[in-house]
Design a protein around this motif. Structure first.
Motif, mmCIF file in Angstrom:
data_model
loop_
_atom_site.group_PDB
_atom_site.id
_atom_site.type_symbol
_atom_site.label_atom_id
_atom_site.label_comp_id
_atom_site.label_asym_id
_atom_site.label_seq_id
_atom_site.Cartn_x
_atom_site.Cartn_y
_atom_site.Cartn_z
ATOM 1 N N SER A 1 0.836 -1.206 0.000
ATOM 2 C CA SER A 1 0.000 0.000 0.000
ATOM 3 C C SER A 1 0.871 1.256 0.000
ATOM 4 C CB SER A 1 -0.936 0.000 1.214
ATOM 5 O OG SER A 1 -0.213 0.078 2.434
ATOM 6 N N TYR B 1 0.829 4.122 -2.977
ATOM 7 C CA TYR B 1 0.566 5.503 -2.544
ATOM 8 C C TYR B 1 1.633 6.437 -3.098
ATOM 9 C CZ TYR B 1 -0.049 9.540 0.548
ATOM 10 O OH TYR B 1 -0.228 10.815 1.043
ATOM 11 N N LEU C 1 -2.618 5.944 5.379
ATOM 12 C CA LEU C 1 -2.740 4.543 4.958
ATOM 13 C C LEU C 1 -3.191 3.579 6.049
ATOM 14 C CD1 LEU C 1 0.341 4.090 2.588
ATOM 15 C CD2 LEU C 1 -2.024 4.623 2.010
#
Length: 333
Positions: free
Chosen positions: A93, A97, A321
Motif C-alpha cells: 500500500s 501511494y 494509509l
C-alpha cells in the motif's frame, strides 16, 4: 374434530413454509465479499479459523477466498476491483501511494506481528550463526517484498552486507523456491510453512533459524481495501473485522492441536500432524496479535525496514494509509 385437525395441519404447513422462506431470505441477504490473500499458509491460521468456525457467515458475509500468489498480484486485484479486500504486506500500500494512486489502498486490520518464514539449510546446523551465511548461495524473495526485506534487515542487524557477503538469488517465483532447493539449487533457502517443514520431512533441508524470532515484532501482514470501498462499505468492513477478531480470540485461547484440527480442511493435502507441528511453531513465537489494531509504532518500523532496504522514496503519514476504527470497535465488542 376433523375440521379442527385439518385446520391445525394447515397452520403447521403454512408455518413451515414461512419458516423456510425466512431461512431462504436470510441466506440470500448474505453479502458477497471477495478476499484475495497473498498466499495460502498456516501462518494465517486466525483467518482460516474464522472461515471454518463460520464467523464470517455469522456476520452476514459470504466470503470468497482467492489465492493471489504474491503481494504484487494481490494488490493488482484490489486496485482493479477484482477483489474487495486484500491480505498482504502493508508495504504494498505504501508503494502504490508513493506511485500516486488516486484511490489509495488503506490498511484497516493487522494480522501477524512476526515474520512467518524460516531459514532452511541443506545440512543440519545445531549452532547456526548468521555469520555462517558468508559466501553462501541463498534462495531469497522478491525485491521489495516483506520476506526479502526482513531477511536483509536481520542480516544487517548481524553485521552482514546482503549484497557483498553472500549471493541471494531472487529470480525464482514465489512458491517455487522449495522445489528449486529440493532440486539442488542453493545452500540455504528462506521458506514459509508448510514448505519449511515439508523440506525437513523429505530430508531435503533443515530449519536452522526463524526470521520471525530474529527480526522481532514486525507488522508483517494486514487487511486492506481501497479508500473508496472503506467509505462506501463501512458496515461490510466492520463485519469482516469482527469475524477476524473472533478468529484471533480463538487462536489466542486454544491449543495448537485444537487450532490445527479446525483449520485442517483448508490444507487437505497436508498431514494433520504436520499442520499441528506448524501451528505449534508459529504459536510458540507469538505470531498472532491479540487484536487487529495497526499501531503507528508498527507502521513507522515498517517504513524503517523499507528505508533501510532502499525501497522507500519518502515517508508516508500514518493517517494516510492506516485506519484503526474498525479494529478498535471489533476489539471492544
Amino acid at each position: 374434530m376433523k375440521r379442527r385437525l385439518t385446520a391445525g395441519l394447515l397452520s403447521l404447513v403454512l408455518s413451515g413454509i414461512l419458516l423456510l422462506a425466512g431461512c431462504g431470505s436470510k441466506e440470500e441477504s448474505a453479502v458477497k465479499v471477495t478476499l484475495n490473500e497473498v498466499a495460502h499458509s498456516v501462518f494465517y491460521a486466525p483467518q482460516y479459523v474464522a472461515l471454518e468456525k463460520g464467523y464470517f457467515a455469522e456476520e452476514g458475509l459470504d466470503l470468497e477466498l482467492v489465492n493471489g500468489y504474491g503481494a504484487d498480484k494481490t494488490m493488482t486485484a484490489v486496485l482493479s476491483g477484482e477483489a474487495d479486500i486484500g491480505f498482504m504486506g502493508a508495504e504494498a500500500s505504501i508503494y502504490t501511494y508513493l506511485e500516486g494512486a488516486e484511490d489509495p489502498v488503506v490498511n484497516f486490520a493487522q494480522l501477524t506481528q512476526r515474520a512467518g518464514n524460516f531459514l532452511v539449510s541443506r545440512q543440519p546446523m545445531e549452532n547456526f550463526q548468521w555469520s555462517d551465511l558468508k559466501g553462501q548461495e541463498i534462495l531469497g524473495g522478491r525485491k521489495g517484498g516483506m520476506p526479502q526485506m526482513v531477511f536483509e534487515y536481520i542480516l544487517k542487524k548481524n553485521g552482514l552486507d546482503p549484497a557483498k557477503d553472500m549471493n541471494i538469488d531472487q529470480s525464482i517465483d514465489f512458491g517455487s523456491t522449495a522445489a528449486a532447493f529440493s532440486g539442488g539449487l542453493g545452500d540455504f533457502t528462506v521458506e514459509f510453512e508448510p514448505s519449511a517443514t515439508l523440506l525437513e520431512q523429505q530430508g531435503d533441508g533443515y530449519v536452522v533459524a526463524s526470521l520471525g524470532v530474529d527480526s522481532g515484532y514486525v507488522p508483517y501482514t494486514a487487511y486492506s481495501a481501497k479508500s473508496s470501498y472503506l467509505k462506501e462499505n463501512p458496515e461490510i468492513i466492520q463485519k469482516f473485522t469482527n469475524a477476524m477478531q473472533k478468529g484471533m480470540d480463538y487462536v489466542n485461547s486454544h491449543t495448537p492441536e485444537e487450532i490445527a484440527q479446525v483449520i485442517a480442511p483448508q490444507f487437505e493435502e497436508t498431514d494433520p500432524d504436520t499442520i499441528t507441528a506448524i501451528v505449534t511453531r508459529y504459536h510458540q513465537q507469538d505470531t498472532w496479535k491479540e487484536d487487529l489494531i495497526f499501531s503507528q509504532e508498527s507502521f513507522e518500523l515498517l517504513q524503517d525496514i523499507l528505508d533501510e532496504a532502499g525501497e522507500l522514496s519518502a515517508r508516508v503519514p500514518y493517517d494516510e494509509l492506516i485506519n484503526t476504527d474498525f479494529a478498535e470497535k471489533a476489539a471492544n465488542q
